[in-house]
Scaffold this active site. Structure first.
Site, short mmCIF file in Angstrom:
data_model
loop_
_atom_site.label_atom_id
_atom_site.label_comp_id
_atom_site.label_asym_id
_atom_site.label_seq_id
_atom_site.Cartn_x
_atom_site.Cartn_y
_atom_site.Cartn_z
N GLU A 75 0.79 -1.08 0.22
CA GLU A 75 -0.29 0.15 -0.08
C GLU A 75 1.12 1.09 0.01
O GLU A 75 0.30 2.50 -0.25
CB GLU A 75 -0.85 -0.41 1.76
N LYS A 128 -13.21 2.05 -3.30
CA LYS A 128 -14.31 1.95 -2.05
C LYS A 128 -15.68 3.13 -2.35
O LYS A 128 -16.53 3.17 -2.17
CB LYS A 128 -13.84 2.99 -0.92
N HIS A 131 7.30 -26.58 2.59
CA HIS A 131 6.12 -27.80 2.27
C HIS A 131 5.38 -27.08 0.53
O HIS A 131 4.31 -28.57 0.25
CB HIS A 131 6.01 -28.80 2.80
#
EC number: 5.3.1.9
Length: 547
Positions: free
Chosen positions: A355, A512, A386
């Site tokens: 950000e 937003k 793994h």
């Protein structure tokens, strides 16, 4: 006026160092300098940082420091610490470093006594946390509080959630913390289903108290609580507090504004874990350990502010990232904590780094001339070994990695034999991975072990995979604070070199706005007309299957 790093002499030198490093190997670099590990290891704020397994040499480090000086790094560090408005697009100071100022410090910015303001809020946080921990704070039915639920998103969630998990062994008062961030109702349901409303307190963390996701979750929690209290709205004041600056909205919600803890517009959300946003953390680990947490930040701040660039860990690590990103073409950066308790640290760093430095224009609005913003990711070891280490070891992409480990565990268990230490086993893997990534295994070495010729190529480990090793004695509040501050300052260093504003986030804001614009159509309240055929079709499909 913009700063184009690519036109500087140190950048040209760094390009030459890239060519030289591409032509050598870590095996060669270690063989040619028996003191390499010692010369490229550094200590600060209780952290031991080994840069020797990176694709650098003394001349490369000299180029790093020359480039830092050419960028005005020292002056820009001072400007941040002094409270100058280095966030130019929002005309704000950038003062997360002020959140951990010593109680006797002095800092006045824009006519405000910043140090006094910070410690006034810290004092109120201490009083609140103490009242929860000693049982003097009571809920609507006179029960003590056993669970604190932090409702926030982004920086109001990732920081305290990460730190509370990391410091779980410091939770000594019997208070548990949970975190709700996603507007997906499953998040809130999963938390509330486990809780007793009589002993639950909610921290609603939203600077403006208008954040869409946070307010939706806060009202869901409020309805749950009031229903349990038999419809008594007055119960809200005993079970909700706010981290906000909007007293009017907080009071309208039903929270007593005496229980509102503020912070300032010079603190970005992703830099706010050591502000009032850390209220849930302080409540769990206690005020004394929270202050030790701040001490760790402050120790790293002081190192960053004063150390020569040649031994300045955030500067060197930031320059390394620029080197790999802009010359080697590395697009991602792995963060690999060999500590299950630090399991959320990579996610926390995703917001902090991406950000901040996911920008494509410079301070003056002109296009950048470099690559910016690495993609951060990772998992705790040994789980990652793994899962994705195969790609780091033998894939075609260069992925610089930070390994984080601790000398002493807070808790340990015996190995399968009942005699060894599981922590020692964990750290054996830690050291083995950085060794193999650096030095690999050649075809000749593999063939000498009697491996069949048709398998030799498949088993070759190229090595030359760069890693940085970060170690501390234990995962303590101090160590965690120092570690977070280290990465905060790495972000700053990169931003200075790239001449970008690391402290705004306009890409988040537009999303937003668009979500708010589309909400009526998604809810079926208005006709679908988003302005593009794809979004219209997707919303129509959603509505037709929503029921």
């Amino acid at each position: 006026m913009s700063f184009d790093v690519t036109t500087t002499e140190p950048w040209a030198t760094l390009s030459e160092r890239y060519t030289a490093m591409k032509a050598t190997t870590l095996r060669d670099l270690f063989a040619s300098n028996p003191n390499r590990a010692q010369e490229l290891s550094f200590e600060a704020a209780g952290l031991h940082v080994d840069l020797s397994k990176n694709l650098i040499d003394a001349e490369t480090v000299a180029a790093f420091t020359a480039l830092a000086k050419a960028s005005g790094m020292r002056e820009k560090i001072k400007a941040m610490f002094d409270g100058e408005h280095i966030n130019n697009t929002e005309d704000r100071a950038v003062l997360h470093t002020a959140l951990r100022l010593a109680v006797d410090a002095e800092l006045n910015v824009d006519g405000q006594d910043v140090a006094a303001d910070v410690h006034e809020v810290l004092g109120r946080m201490r009083d609140f946390a103490t009242s929860l921990r000693n049982g003097s704070w009571r809920g609507y039915s006179n029960h003590t509080i056993k669970t604190i639920v932090n409702i926030g998103i982004g920086g109001s969630d990732l920081g305290p959630a990460m730190a509370t998990k990391a410091l779980r062994t410091y939770a000594t008062a019997g208070i548990n913390a949970k975190f709700v961030s996603n507007v997906d109702p499953a998040d809130m349901h999963a938390v509330l289903d486990e809780l007793d409303p009589e002993s639950t307190l909610f921290v609603v963390a939203s600077k403006t108290f208008t954040t869409q996701e946070t307010l939706a979750n806060a009202h869901a929690a409020k309805r749950w609580l009031v229903a349990a209290a038999g419809g008594d709205e007055s119960a809200v004041a005993k079970h909700f507090v706010a981290v906000s600056t909007n007293a009017e909205k907080v009071a309208e919600f039903g929270i007593d504004t005496k229980n509102m803890f503020g912070f300032w517009n010079w603190v970005g959300g992703r830099y706010s874990v050591d502000s009032a946003i850390g209220l849930s953390l302080m409540s769990v680990i206690g005020p004394m350990d929270f202050m030790r947490f701040l001490d760790g930040f402050r120790a790293m701040d002081e190192h960053f502010r004063t150390a020569d660039f040649e031994s300045n860990i955030p500067v060197l690590m930031g320059m390394l990232n620029v080197f790999y990103n802009d010359f080697f073409g590395a697009e991602t950066h792995a963060v690999l904590p060999y500590s299950q308790d630090l399991g959320r640290f990579p996610a926390y760093l995703q917001q902090l780094t991406m950000e901040s430095n996911g920008k494509s224009v410079r301070h003056d609005g002109s296009a950048v001339t470099t690559n910016t913003g690495e993609i951060y990711w990772g998992e705790p070891g040994t789980n990652g070994q793994h899962a994705f280490f195969q790609l780091i070891h033998q894939g075609t992409k260069l992925i610089p990695a930070d390994f984080i480990g601790f000398a002493r565990p807070k808790e340990d268990l015996p190995t399968a034999s009942g005699e060894g230490s599981m922590h020692d086993l964990l750290m054996s893997n830690f050291f083995a991975q950085t060794k193999v990534l650096a030095f690999g295994k050649t075809a000749e070495e593999i063939a000498a072990e009697g491996v069949s010729p048709e398998l030799v190529a498949h088993k070759v480990m190229p090595g030359n995979r760069p890693t940085t090793t970060i170690m501390a004695e234990e995962l303590t509040p101090f160590a965690l604070g120092a570690l977070i501050a280290l990465y905060e300052h790495i972000v700053f260093v990169e931003g200075v070199i790239w001449d970008i504003n690391s402290f705004d986030q306009w890409g988040v804001e537009l999303g937003k706005q668009q979500a708010n614009d589309l909400a009526p159509a998604v809810a079926g309240e208005v006709a679908v007309d988003s302005g593009d055929s794809s979004t219209d079709a997707l919303i129509s499909w959603y509505r037709s299957h929503r029921g």
